[in-house]
Design an enzyme around this catalytic site. Structure first.
Site, PDB file in Angstrom:
ATOM      1  N   ASP A 139       0.826  -1.211   0.000  1.00  0.00           N
ATOM      2  CA  ASP A 139       0.000   0.000   0.000  1.00  0.00           C
ATOM      3  C   ASP A 139       0.858   1.258   0.000  1.00  0.00           C
ATOM      4  OD1 ASP A 139      -1.877  -1.945   0.346  1.00  0.00           O
ATOM      5  OD2 ASP A 139      -2.503  -1.325   2.348  1.00  0.00           O
ATOM      6  N   ASP A 159      -5.724  -4.647  -6.241  1.00  0.00           N
ATOM      7  CA  ASP A 159      -5.157  -5.999  -6.312  1.00  0.00           C
ATOM      8  C   ASP A 159      -6.049  -7.115  -5.760  1.00  0.00           C
ATOM      9  OD1 ASP A 159      -4.750  -5.105  -3.747  1.00  0.00           O
ATOM     10  OD2 ASP A 159      -2.616  -5.579  -3.661  1.00  0.00           O
ATOM     11  N   CYS A 169      -0.601  -7.880  -0.955  1.00  0.00           N
ATOM     12  CA  CYS A 169      -0.597  -6.717  -0.056  1.00  0.00           C
ATOM     13  C   CYS A 169       0.564  -6.756   0.937  1.00  0.00           C
ATOM     14  CB  CYS A 169      -1.877  -6.651   0.763  1.00  0.00           C
ATOM     15  SG  CYS A 169      -3.388  -6.850  -0.152  1.00  0.00           S
ATOM     16  N   HIS A 198      -7.637  -0.123  -3.411  1.00  0.00           N
ATOM     17  CA  HIS A 198      -6.610  -1.065  -3.863  1.00  0.00           C
ATOM     18  C   HIS A 198      -7.162  -1.984  -4.957  1.00  0.00           C
ATOM     19  CE1 HIS A 198      -5.190  -0.334   0.487  1.00  0.00           C
ATOM     20  NE2 HIS A 198      -4.784   0.640  -0.310  1.00  0.00           N
TER      21      HIS A 198
HETATM   22  N1  ARG Z   1     -10.469  -3.641  -1.403  1.00  0.00           N
HETATM   23  C1  ARG Z   1     -10.226  -5.044  -1.633  1.00  0.00           C
HETATM   24  C2  ARG Z   1     -11.402  -5.878  -1.160  1.00  0.00           C
HETATM   25  O1  ARG Z   1     -12.007  -5.552  -0.186  1.00  0.00           O
HETATM   26  C3  ARG Z   1      -8.987  -5.492  -0.907  1.00  0.00           C
HETATM   27  C4  ARG Z   1      -7.694  -4.936  -1.425  1.00  0.00           C
HETATM   28  C5  ARG Z   1      -6.552  -5.183  -0.484  1.00  0.00           C
HETATM   29  N2  ARG Z   1      -5.328  -4.795  -1.039  1.00  0.00           N
HETATM   30  C6  ARG Z   1      -4.295  -4.244  -0.402  1.00  0.00           C
HETATM   31  N3  ARG Z   1      -3.219  -3.946  -1.123  1.00  0.00           N
HETATM   32  N4  ARG Z   1      -4.317  -3.955   0.890  1.00  0.00           N
HETATM   33  O2  ARG Z   1     -11.731  -6.902  -1.743  1.00  0.00           O
END
Ligand code: ARG
Length: 360
Positions: A116, A245, A345, A243
């Site tokens: 992040d 990913d 992550c 994010h």
């Molecule tokens: N927002 C995404 C979800 O809730 C999770 C992304 C997490 N990624 C990170 N690099 N912390 O599915």
């Protein structure tokens, strides 16, 4: 020393998500705390998650969960080291300490998700100008490493430090009504982004605006990287984006893993790629997920284009990988998942062996 000699020596060099991994930073959950309550913290969370964050603001995460996640991180470190990858860790820090901006103060969150806060593009390691006050100093956990990399020849960049004053946050923000376009909690007051809102495919880098990344943030990165890279903004169907990913994961040249709903239309640029939908997550309902959806199952880490780390209990993802001719390397990570991420992550690839190419 000529410029090309410096380049040859840079310990930082990664152009994509899949070249053979040589050096990686793995995060730490030690000292993790819920941040003070703030509208920007709540925005990307579900109503249930917001409640937990409000009620626990400023408190440490449960010690038994921290210990279990720490143990899983150590297992990840062992697996990566066993694959010949050099693994680096941040020093443990106490996130209950308070710090201030010009007209605000905050305590911290954690150093668990280097993805992040740090973005590696080529030989440049970039500190993300994060929009959460509780993550304002997130990159500083990695400063000893950044200084070491810089001394050895890497580029090291930091965008204008955001002020994070009240003007950055939408006054009286509420969720967009169902079916309406995404309404971010942040304004265009100044550039902000989290590094994990970008994903790299050589000369092409994909970005999303989110509750932490604004248009100015994406534009800052675009101008900073210059003509060598094309930064594409994608609009995904994520109600609470933070994010990219767990929505869109390029696994290898020509292999794109996507979330089943968040990518209703695969961007045209991927027309020659094979696109497959992530298998349903197997994380049970009762398992705490403080900050993410269960689709964290698709947040995998490629060791090279033929090997990926998958959660040990995630049988469907293991089968999925193998059907796609990718060896699945299992690692228990469900307790870590509770903190808001998975293998992608929890890491940042400092160096992958490979060249800058165009894959489209
Ligand atoms: N927002 C995404 C979800 O809730 C999770 C992304 C997490 N990624 C990170 N690099 N912390 O599915």
């Amino acid at each position: 020393m000529t410029e090309s000699e410096t380049r040859a020596e840079s310990p930082v060099r990664a152009y994509n998500e899949w070249d053979p991994l040589e050096e990686v930073i793995v995060g730490s959950v030690d000292g993790a705390h819920f941040p003070p309550w703030h509208v920007a913290v709540g925005a990307p969370l579900s109503p249930e998650q917001r409640k937990v964050f409000r009620e626990n603001a400023g408190r440490p995460f449960p010690a038994d969960q921290v210990a279990a996640a720490r143990d899983e991180l150590d297992q990840l470190v062992e697996i990566l080291a066993g694959e010949g990858v050099k693994v680096r860790r941040p020093e443990a820090r106490d996130h209950s300490r308070s710090y201030a901006g010009r007209d605000w103060s905050s305590t911290g969150l954690y150093d668990a998700m280097p993805r992040d806060s740090l973005l590696v593009v080529g030989e440049d390691i970039i500190e993300a100008p994060m929009s959460w006050r509780s993550r304002h100093h997130a990159a500083s956990a990695f400063r000893p490493l950044l200084k070491e990399y810089f001394r050895q020849g890497a580029r090291w960049s930091s965008p204008p430090m955001p002020e994070l004053s009240d003007e950055l946050y939408v006054d009286g923000w509420t969720d967009q009504p169902d079916g309406e376009p995404f309404r971010s909690v942040i304004t265009e007051f100044e550039p902000t982004f989290d590094a994990a809102d970008f994903i790299r495919c050589g000369r092409d880098i994909f970005a999303q605006r989110s509750h932490v990344t604004n248009a100015l943030g994406i534009e800052w990165l675009r101008r900073h990287l210059g003509d060598t890279y094309r930064v594409h903004e994608l609009v995904l169907a994520d109600d609470h984006p933070m994010h990219i990913d767990a929505s869109l994961m390029p696994l290898a040249p020509g292999k794109l893993l996507i979330h089943p709903d968040r990518v209703p239309e695969v961007p045209r640029i991927f027309k020659d790629w094979e696109v497959r939908t992530a298998p349903l997550p197997v994380i049970p309902d009762g398992h705490p997920l403080y900050m993410t959806s269960k689709w964290i199952n698709m947040n995998v880490l490629m060791i090279d284009e033929h090997r990926m780390v998958v959660e040990a209990q995630d049988e469907p993802m293991r089968r999925f990988a193998e059907e796609w001719e990718i060896e699945a390397i299992p690692c228990p990570f469900r307790n870590f998942n509770s903190f808001g991420g998975s293998f992608h992550c929890a890491t940042v690839d400092v160096r992958r062996r490979g060249a800058l190419l165009s894959y489209f």
